[in-house]
Design a protein around this motif. Sequence first.
Motif, PDB file in Angstrom:
ATOM      1  N   ILE A  28       0.789  -1.379  -0.065  1.00 13.64           N
ATOM      2  CA  ILE A  28       0.226  -0.114   0.344  1.00 13.64           C
ATOM      3  C   ILE A  28       0.852   1.217  -0.274  1.00 13.64           C
ATOM      4  CG2 ILE A  28      -1.686   1.209   1.213  1.00 13.64           C
ATOM      5  CD1 ILE A  28      -2.817  -1.576   2.372  1.00 13.64           C
ATOM      6  N   LEU A  29       2.063   1.195   0.645  1.00 17.86           N
ATOM      7  CA  LEU A  29       3.026   2.710   1.207  1.00 17.86           C
ATOM      8  C   LEU A  29       3.578   2.659  -0.566  1.00 17.86           C
ATOM      9  CD1 LEU A  29       4.276   4.788   2.770  1.00 17.86           C
ATOM     10  CD2 LEU A  29       6.379   2.631   3.007  1.00 17.86           C
ATOM     11  N   GLY A  30       3.787   1.374  -1.708  1.00 18.70           N
ATOM     12  CA  GLY A  30       4.338   1.433  -2.294  1.00 18.70           C
ATOM     13  C   GLY A  30       3.405   2.563  -3.697  1.00 18.70           C
ATOM     14  N   MET A  31       1.975   2.002  -3.937  1.00 17.03           N
ATOM     15  CA  MET A  31       1.125   2.499  -4.650  1.00 17.03           C
ATOM     16  C   MET A  31       0.511   4.012  -3.787  1.00 17.03           C
ATOM     17  SD  MET A  31      -1.253  -0.927  -3.644  1.00 17.03           S
ATOM     18  CE  MET A  31      -2.775  -0.252  -4.405  1.00 17.03           C
ATOM     19  N   PHE A  32       0.861   4.236  -3.270  1.00 17.60           N
ATOM     20  CA  PHE A  32       0.614   5.444  -2.472  1.00 17.60           C
ATOM     21  C   PHE A  32       1.718   6.594  -2.434  1.00 17.60           C
ATOM     22  CE2 PHE A  32       0.620   9.232   0.786  1.00 17.60           C
ATOM     23  CZ  PHE A  32      -0.511   9.673   0.316  1.00 17.60           C
ATOM     24  N   ILE A  33       3.116   6.036  -2.609  1.00 15.95           N
ATOM     25  CA  ILE A  33       4.150   6.944  -3.390  1.00 15.95           C
ATOM     26  C   ILE A  33       3.745   6.957  -4.373  1.00 15.95           C
ATOM     27  CG2 ILE A  33       6.904   6.679  -2.448  1.00 15.95           C
ATOM     28  CD1 ILE A  33       5.631   7.609   0.049  1.00 15.95           C
ATOM     29  N   GLY A  34       3.897   6.282  -5.121  1.00 14.51           N
ATOM     30  CA  GLY A  34       4.576   6.411  -6.745  1.00 14.51           C
ATOM     31  C   GLY A  34       2.860   7.537  -7.220  1.00 14.51           C
ATOM     32  N   PHE A  35       1.746   6.726  -6.444  1.00 19.76           N
ATOM     33  CA  PHE A  35       0.731   7.825  -7.061  1.00 19.76           C
ATOM     34  C   PHE A  35       0.871   9.414  -6.418  1.00 19.76           C
ATOM     35  CE2 PHE A  35      -3.841   9.598  -6.218  1.00 19.76           C
ATOM     36  CZ  PHE A  35      -3.843   9.688  -8.018  1.00 19.76           C
ATOM     37  N   ILE A  36       1.698   9.677  -5.750  1.00 17.64           N
ATOM     38  CA  ILE A  36       1.271  11.036  -5.179  1.00 17.64           C
ATOM     39  C   ILE A  36       2.889  11.610  -5.638  1.00 17.64           C
ATOM     40  CG2 ILE A  36       2.799  12.440  -2.988  1.00 17.64           C
ATOM     41  CD1 ILE A  36       0.000  11.986  -3.306  1.00 17.64           C
ATOM     42  N   SER A  37       4.226  10.553  -5.801  1.00 19.49           N
ATOM     43  CA  SER A  37       5.732  10.831  -6.368  1.00 19.49           C
ATOM     44  C   SER A  37       4.882  11.036  -7.964  1.00 19.49           C
ATOM     45  CB  SER A  37       6.180  10.043  -6.833  1.00 19.49           C
ATOM     46  OG  SER A  37       6.296   9.541  -5.483  1.00 19.49           O
ATOM     47  N   GLY A  38       3.862  10.639  -8.895  1.00 19.62           N
ATOM     48  CA  GLY A  38       3.470  10.790  -9.992  1.00 19.62           C
ATOM     49  C   GLY A  38       2.128  12.396 -10.303  1.00 19.62           C
ATOM     50  N   LEU A  39       1.395  12.463  -9.271  1.00 22.00           N
ATOM     51  CA  LEU A  39       0.944  13.317  -9.153  1.00 22.00           C
ATOM     52  C   LEU A  39       1.527  14.777  -8.674  1.00 22.00           C
ATOM     53  CD1 LEU A  39      -2.009  14.354  -8.917  1.00 22.00           C
ATOM     54  CD2 LEU A  39      -1.969  14.171  -6.544  1.00 22.00           C
ATOM     55  N   LEU A  40       2.576  15.056  -7.746  1.00 22.59           N
ATOM     56  CA  LEU A  40       2.457  16.204  -7.430  1.00 22.59           C
ATOM     57  C   LEU A  40       4.359  16.080  -8.136  1.00 22.59           C
ATOM     58  CD1 LEU A  40       1.537  15.800  -3.414  1.00 22.59           C
ATOM     59  CD2 LEU A  40       1.005  16.868  -5.836  1.00 22.59           C
ATOM     60  N   GLY A  41       4.885  15.423  -8.369  1.00 25.87           N
ATOM     61  CA  GLY A  41       5.979  15.536  -9.035  1.00 25.87           C
ATOM     62  C   GLY A  41       7.149  15.487  -8.033  1.00 25.87           C
ATOM     63  N   ILE A  42       7.439  14.714  -7.092  1.00 27.39           N
ATOM     64  CA  ILE A  42       8.025  14.633  -5.896  1.00 27.39           C
ATOM     65  C   ILE A  42       8.674  13.570  -5.861  1.00 27.39           C
ATOM     66  CG2 ILE A  42       7.002  16.671  -4.881  1.00 27.39           C
ATOM     67  CD1 ILE A  42       5.648  14.376  -3.032  1.00 27.39           C
TER      68      ILE A  42
ATOM     69  N   ILE B  76       7.628  11.574   2.114  1.00 25.43           N
ATOM     70  CA  ILE B  76       6.636  10.774   2.985  1.00 25.43           C
ATOM     71  C   ILE B  76       6.944   9.410   3.132  1.00 25.43           C
ATOM     72  CG2 ILE B  76       4.154   9.838   2.869  1.00 25.43           C
ATOM     73  CD1 ILE B  76       3.701  12.481   0.498  1.00 25.43           C
ATOM     74  N   LEU B  77       7.683   8.452   2.542  1.00 28.56           N
ATOM     75  CA  LEU B  77       7.967   7.639   2.946  1.00 28.56           C
ATOM     76  C   LEU B  77       9.106   7.269   4.359  1.00 28.56           C
ATOM     77  CD1 LEU B  77       8.374   4.843   1.880  1.00 28.56           C
ATOM     78  CD2 LEU B  77      10.618   5.722   0.124  1.00 28.56           C
ATOM     79  N   VAL B  78      10.256   8.388   4.079  1.00 29.53           N
ATOM     80  CA  VAL B  78      10.701   7.644   5.400  1.00 29.53           C
ATOM     81  C   VAL B  78       9.479   7.981   6.936  1.00 29.53           C
ATOM     82  CG1 VAL B  78      12.489   9.316   6.670  1.00 29.53           C
ATOM     83  CG2 VAL B  78      13.285   8.970   4.345  1.00 29.53           C
TER      84      VAL B  78
ATOM     85  N   ILE C 100       6.360  -1.467  -7.151  1.00 29.82           N
ATOM     86  CA  ILE C 100       5.464  -0.860  -7.406  1.00 29.82           C
ATOM     87  C   ILE C 100       5.267   0.296  -7.538  1.00 29.82           C
ATOM     88  CG2 ILE C 100       3.156  -0.468  -5.793  1.00 29.82           C
ATOM     89  CD1 ILE C 100       4.195  -3.762  -3.858  1.00 29.82           C
ATOM     90  N   ALA C 101       5.873   0.907  -7.405  1.00 26.06           N
ATOM     91  CA  ALA C 101       6.174   3.045  -6.984  1.00 26.06           C
ATOM     92  C   ALA C 101       5.904   3.399  -8.066  1.00 26.06           C
ATOM     93  CB  ALA C 101       6.970   3.441  -6.193  1.00 26.06           C
ATOM     94  N   MET C 102       6.561   2.478  -9.146  1.00 24.51           N
ATOM     95  CA  MET C 102       7.729   3.133 -10.492  1.00 24.51           C
ATOM     96  C   MET C 102       5.987   2.961 -10.978  1.00 24.51           C
ATOM     97  SD  MET C 102      11.299   2.260 -10.855  1.00 24.51           S
ATOM     98  CE  MET C 102      11.320   0.058 -10.122  1.00 24.51           C
ATOM     99  N   ILE C 103       5.184   1.689 -10.924  1.00 19.55           N
ATOM    100  CA  ILE C 103       3.515   1.409 -11.539  1.00 19.55           C
ATOM    101  C   ILE C 103       3.242   2.387 -11.350  1.00 19.55           C
ATOM    102  CG2 ILE C 103       1.972  -0.012 -11.683  1.00 19.55           C
ATOM    103  CD1 ILE C 103       4.605  -2.619 -11.438  1.00 19.55           C
ATOM    104  N   PHE C 104       3.180   2.811 -10.134  1.00 14.73           N
ATOM    105  CA  PHE C 104       1.596   3.912  -9.412  1.00 14.73           C
ATOM    106  C   PHE C 104       2.287   5.313 -10.732  1.00 14.73           C
ATOM    107  CE2 PHE C 104      -0.050   0.213  -8.260  1.00 14.73           C
ATOM    108  CZ  PHE C 104      -1.788   0.376  -8.269  1.00 14.73           C
ATOM    109  N   SER C 105       3.305   5.427 -10.411  1.00 17.88           N
ATOM    110  CA  SER C 105       3.482   6.941 -10.774  1.00 17.88           C
ATOM    111  C   SER C 105       3.119   7.034 -11.625  1.00 17.88           C
ATOM    112  CB  SER C 105       4.979   7.321 -10.952  1.00 17.88           C
ATOM    113  OG  SER C 105       5.453   6.487 -11.730  1.00 17.88           O
TER     114      SER C 105
END
Length: 276
Positions: free
Chosen positions: A12-26, A31-33, A239-244
Amino acid sequence: MMDLIIILSLVILGMFIGFISGLLGIGGGFILVPILIYLFDFMGVSDDISVKMAVGTSLFVIFLTSIAGAHKHSLNKNVIWKYSLILGLFGILGSIVGVKVVVDYLSGNLHKVLFGIFLILISLNIIYSNFKDKNNLDMINNIINTCHNINYKNVGIMGFLTGFLSSIFGIGGGIIVVPFLNIFLKFPIKSAIGTSLGMMTIISLTGLLGYMINPYPFDYNLYNIGYVSLFAGLIVAPIAMIFSKYGAKIAYKTKSEILRNILSIILMIVGIKMVI
């Protein structure tokens, strides 16, 4: 049962981090730490170790995701590699100093408080930027002037500072470098992001290796090398790379002011939580 909960949490963390990264460009390190800190605490890791482990693991994730991002931007000719290399080389020095400070001098509680304050400052800076003249920002974004002489002093200082903060707080540094390249060096925003990603691969790798070579006993729950949990990193990063990609699609349909407001609120909440 506990292992299943942890794995599901990381997915779930990977999904959230990837989505937020793609959405906000960070890069997602902000958030991950803190989430990794709480997760490692849940696994029974002590405060002093959980913060270091979270930072090292975050750099591992950022290294993997920044390689993918830099490759994609490079294919679109949005990476100006001479700047990426200069920022990265000076960033290596900053990373070495930052890792030394964290491992030898920062306690877990102090590290948490400093990280929280840093998040709050970034949040306030984003809020302030939303009040700037949008026309001036749009004008800057359209200026293409990347062939001028490099101011090695300013670029070097920025690279060192980025590497230092990256290794202390487990961030990629894009939130610092992108505005610098875009506003002060007149890079188009896409080139600023691409060049920042090129730099991040160098800086995050240096910080990552620094945390790996510092000795810490092997833990079968963390599956760690030094202060880097391969167990957590290898679940979150792919997972983060996929959901970004999904976050990026929504970002194209959303006003930039709304995205910045979302980011500032998230950082402020997490920052306050870590300070108190």
